[in-house]
Design an enzyme around this catalytic site. Structure first.
Site, mmCIF file in Angstrom:
data_model
loop_
_atom_site.group_PDB
_atom_site.id
_atom_site.type_symbol
_atom_site.label_atom_id
_atom_site.label_comp_id
_atom_site.label_asym_id
_atom_site.label_seq_id
_atom_site.Cartn_x
_atom_site.Cartn_y
_atom_site.Cartn_z
ATOM 1 N N HIS A 43 0.806 -1.216 0.000
ATOM 2 C CA HIS A 43 0.000 0.000 0.000
ATOM 3 C C HIS A 43 0.847 1.277 0.000
ATOM 4 O O HIS A 43 0.304 2.369 -0.166
ATOM 5 C CB HIS A 43 -0.944 0.023 1.206
ATOM 6 C CG HIS A 43 -2.239 -0.698 0.965
ATOM 7 N ND1 HIS A 43 -2.416 -2.041 1.213
ATOM 8 C CD2 HIS A 43 -3.430 -0.264 0.468
ATOM 9 C CE1 HIS A 43 -3.642 -2.389 0.891
ATOM 10 N NE2 HIS A 43 -4.282 -1.335 0.434
ATOM 11 N N GLY A 44 2.127 1.164 0.192
ATOM 12 C CA GLY A 44 2.988 2.345 0.142
ATOM 13 C C GLY A 44 4.130 2.336 1.131
ATOM 14 O O GLY A 44 5.141 3.002 0.921
#
Length: 364
Positions: free
Chosen positions: A328-329
């Protein structure tokens, strides 16, 4: 009435949808139905060519080349048939999205930040598709290699309804369903399409009403209103936010799910209503079903899962949430989010094990 501008995901995808993506999805639908009607045998390749053309049109030749390069590298590494090597390759390719120099170079390819973010989101999702194909390739014997050719990888990676934002479907499910040839009924498909469009339009209207009237995200972005609110009000805001998150994903996943149905595929189930959920485990199983299947098949079960010792279960669960946070990052708040979810699942399963002891059941 102006809308709440603070929910980036909704504003971003609705803007892209209105500009180009909905038109490209309509084009995919047309190609799909014509190929099913006239040349069912060649449907995967027709859709593959269309997906590649749509990618080129939206992301440019450089964006197209990046995705093709990722697929080629993943396929080349999969030839060694080593799951660990495949995972290392996938994580390295994913990490290239966060190298500042590479980010800056990619930004220069486009006139706007929105175009760059479209490439970023698309490549992130494609990384999961490449990983799924490569691991399936590693696990299947020589007799099944014809169904795991590079051409099938491209048909899977460039399948347009799931191209930019998912939902995720593992390669084994995709290939089995895409190979299956069914009797085609234009009348049946038309009725599925009309009912699906009505449902999605209702969800979209509901989401637009929420974002124009409730201003949930704007309230969350400002400290004074939150500090002045009572605990009951804060609880109501939290519930409103997750309900909007649910309705939003009914639209964002509902559109590609409808197109999958029109293509003769069975899409992952749409998110379950968060108001019906009372456990972390159910939330992860039934909100993003495609992602859950990916995590269970490729991370949780291979690392031992619930069949291993207590420490093994803790480790495989932690590794699963660590990957979700990184994908997700990898920002610090995502690691905290992953850790809290891991803790919630562990505590919940621990309590279930305690309650299953016969002595405890007798006491209850």
């Amino acid at each position: 009435m102006p809308q709440d501008p603070m929910d980036f995901e909704w504003s971003y995808w609705i803007e892209w949808g209105r500009e180009r993506i909905l038109w490209l999805l309509a084009g995919h639908l047309l190609v799909s139905q014509v190929s099913r009607l006239l040349a069912e045998k060649y449907k995967p390749w027709c859709l593959m060519v269309y997906g590649m053309a749509a990618c080129w049109l939206l992301l440019g030749i450089k964006g197209f080349a990046v995705i093709l390069l990722h697929a080629t590298i993943s396929f080349a590494v999969a030839q060694f048939q080593l799951s660990l090597l495949t995972w290392m390759c996938s994580l390295i390719l994913l990490s290239t999205l966060r190298i500042p120099a590479v980010e800056e170079a990619k930004r220069k390819w486009y006139d706007t930040e929105n175009e760059y973010y479209l490439l970023l989101f698309t490549v992130s999702v494609r990384c999961l598709f490449c990983t799924s194909f490569s691991l399936e390739y590693c696990w299947h014997g020589p007799a099944q290699k014809s169904s795991h050719s590079f051409l099938w990888m491209l048909a899977y990676v460039f399948y347009y309804p799931m191209f930019h934002n998912g939902p995720l479907m593992n390669f084994d499910e995709f290939s089995k369903q895409m190979r299956r040839q069914e009797a085609f009924s234009l009348k049946t498909n038309l009725s599925i399409l009309i009912v699906g469009i009505i449902r999605i339009f209702f969800w979209w209207c509901l989401a637009e009403l929420m974002i124009h009237l409730m201003y949930i995200h704007a309230l969350y972005s400002s400290a004074p209103p939150l500090e002045a609110a009572s605990y009951w009000a804060l609880g109501g805001l939290a519930l409103a936010q997750v309900l909007f998150f649910y309705v939003k994903h009914l639209v964002l996943y509902g559109v590609p799910a409808l197109l999958l149905q029109m293509d003769g595929l069975k899409p992952p189930a749409l998110p379950c209503c968060v108001s019906l959920m009372h456990s972390f485990t159910k939330m992860w199983r039934s909100f993003d079903v495609g992602l859950h299947r990916f995590l269970v098949r490729y991370i949780y079960v291979p690392m031992g899962g619930s069949q291993s010792s207590l420490l093994g279960t803790l480790f495989s669960t932690a590794l699963t949430f660590a990957f979700v946070s990184y994908w997700h990052g990898g920002q610090s708040y995502l690691w905290y989010w992953g850790a809290l979810n891991w803790l919630g699942v562990i505590v919940e399963n621990g309590v279930k094990r305690i309650l299953s002891i016969s002595l405890i059941q007798d006491l209850i």
